[in-house]
Design a protein around this motif. Structure first.
Motif, short mmCIF file in Angstrom:
data_model
loop_
_atom_site.label_atom_id
_atom_site.label_comp_id
_atom_site.label_asym_id
_atom_site.label_seq_id
_atom_site.Cartn_x
_atom_site.Cartn_y
_atom_site.Cartn_z
N LEU A 7 0.84 -1.19 0.00
CA LEU A 7 0.00 0.00 0.00
C LEU A 7 0.88 1.24 0.00
CD1 LEU A 7 -2.98 1.12 0.54
CD2 LEU A 7 -2.19 1.34 2.89
N VAL A 8 0.55 2.19 -0.87
CA VAL A 8 1.24 3.49 -0.87
C VAL A 8 0.21 4.55 -0.54
CG1 VAL A 8 2.59 5.14 -2.22
CG2 VAL A 8 2.89 2.68 -2.59
N LEU A 9 0.47 5.28 0.52
CA LEU A 9 -0.46 6.29 1.01
C LEU A 9 0.25 7.63 1.03
CD1 LEU A 9 -3.17 7.02 2.48
CD2 LEU A 9 -1.96 6.51 4.60
N ASN A 10 -0.07 8.48 0.07
CA ASN A 10 0.51 9.82 0.00
C ASN A 10 -0.53 10.81 0.49
OD1 ASN A 10 1.65 8.37 -2.78
ND2 ASN A 10 3.19 9.39 -1.55
N ARG A 11 -0.17 11.59 1.53
CA ARG A 11 -1.09 12.58 2.08
C ARG A 11 -0.69 13.98 1.62
NH1 ARG A 11 -2.58 13.25 7.41
NH2 ARG A 11 -0.42 13.58 7.96
N PHE A 12 -1.71 14.81 1.39
CA PHE A 12 -1.50 16.17 0.89
C PHE A 12 -2.31 17.15 1.72
CE2 PHE A 12 -1.07 13.22 -2.59
CZ PHE A 12 0.04 13.66 -3.29
N ARG B 1 -10.53 12.52 -0.04
CA ARG B 1 -10.45 13.77 0.73
C ARG B 1 -11.14 13.51 2.07
NH1 ARG B 1 -13.29 18.74 -1.87
NH2 ARG B 1 -15.05 17.38 -1.48
N ALA B 2 -10.61 14.07 3.13
CA ALA B 2 -11.20 13.92 4.46
C ALA B 2 -12.56 14.62 4.50
CB ALA B 2 -10.28 14.49 5.52
N LEU B 3 -13.55 13.96 5.08
CA LEU B 3 -14.88 14.54 5.17
C LEU B 3 -14.93 15.73 6.12
CD1 LEU B 3 -16.97 11.26 5.25
CD2 LEU B 3 -16.79 12.90 3.37
N ASP B 4 -14.13 15.68 7.19
CA ASP B 4 -14.19 16.74 8.19
C ASP B 4 -13.07 17.77 8.08
OD1 ASP B 4 -12.30 14.90 8.91
OD2 ASP B 4 -12.90 14.74 10.99
N GLU B 5 -12.19 17.61 7.11
CA GLU B 5 -11.10 18.56 6.89
C GLU B 5 -10.83 18.64 5.39
OE1 GLU B 5 -8.79 21.36 6.92
OE2 GLU B 5 -9.37 20.76 8.94
N THR C 261 -9.04 20.26 3.46
CA THR C 261 -7.69 20.47 2.94
C THR C 261 -6.86 19.19 2.98
OG1 THR C 261 -6.82 21.16 5.08
CG2 THR C 261 -7.69 22.89 3.65
N ALA C 262 -7.37 18.13 3.62
CA ALA C 262 -6.63 16.87 3.76
C ALA C 262 -7.05 15.88 2.67
CB ALA C 262 -6.89 16.26 5.14
N TRP C 263 -6.09 15.56 1.82
CA TRP C 263 -6.31 14.65 0.68
C TRP C 263 -5.33 13.48 0.77
CZ3 TRP C 263 -9.58 15.64 -3.62
CH2 TRP C 263 -10.22 16.89 -3.62
N THR C 264 -5.67 12.36 0.14
CA THR C 264 -4.73 11.26 -0.01
C THR C 264 -4.83 10.69 -1.42
OG1 THR C 264 -6.22 9.48 0.69
CG2 THR C 264 -4.92 10.55 2.41
N LEU C 265 -3.71 10.20 -1.90
CA LEU C 265 -3.66 9.39 -3.10
C LEU C 265 -3.19 8.03 -2.62
CD1 LEU C 265 -3.90 9.24 -6.21
CD2 LEU C 265 -1.46 9.77 -6.31
N VAL C 266 -4.06 7.03 -2.75
CA VAL C 266 -3.79 5.69 -2.24
C VAL C 266 -3.68 4.74 -3.43
CG1 VAL C 266 -4.63 3.83 -0.75
CG2 VAL C 266 -5.17 6.21 -0.20
N THR C 267 -2.57 4.01 -3.50
CA THR C 267 -2.42 2.99 -4.55
C THR C 267 -1.98 1.68 -3.91
OG1 THR C 267 -0.15 3.72 -5.02
CG2 THR C 267 -1.90 4.61 -6.42
N GLU C 268 -2.37 0.59 -4.54
CA GLU C 268 -1.96 -0.74 -4.10
C GLU C 268 -1.19 -1.41 -5.22
OE1 GLU C 268 -4.84 -3.04 -1.75
OE2 GLU C 268 -6.17 -1.30 -2.03
#
Length: 123
Positions: free
Chosen positions: A2-7, A41-45, A47-54
């Protein structure tokens, strides 16, 4: 794997970010060993995004990063992610309603993980 990139993306930059993230996801999805991916994208924030790849393995992910389209479309985006660990190996998983299946780590154990620490050579 799993690759989890947060922005952290400000609302006024979200449209451009989403467009670039779609291009990055398209480039990554075309590479051998890619299993799935999603932009979240986070529901409660907002500005918080992720790109998730497997990926099949760490090797397929690393080889994917060397592809021309990935260098053009994904690398500039990934350079904007938060500076934190992003690649994770799967150690256990369960299908819906299924039992937990444990997978051995691909990492070589460190000496302290093998139950002993090599003694220092006095000579």
């Amino acid at each position: 794997m799993l690759v989890l990139n947060r922005f952290a993306i400000q609302p006024d930059a979200a449209d451009s970010f989403v467009e670039r993230a779609h291009a990055a996801l398209t480039a990554l999805a075309a590479r051998p060993g890619y299993r799935s991916g999603r932009l979240t994208r986070a529901l409660d924030e907002p500005t918080a995004w992720t790109l998730v790849t497997e990926w099949e393995s760490v090797g397929t992910y690393r080889r994917a990063l060397g592809a021309f389209d990935v260098k053009v479309h994904a690398t500039p985006l990934l350079a904007q992610c938060l500076d934190e660990p992003s690649a994770f190996e799967t150690l256990a998983e369960a299908a819906p309603g299924g039992a937990v299946v444990v997978t051995a780590s691909d990492r070589a154990p460190a000496p302290w993980e093998q139950g002993h620490i090599a003694a220092a050579d006095p000579h």
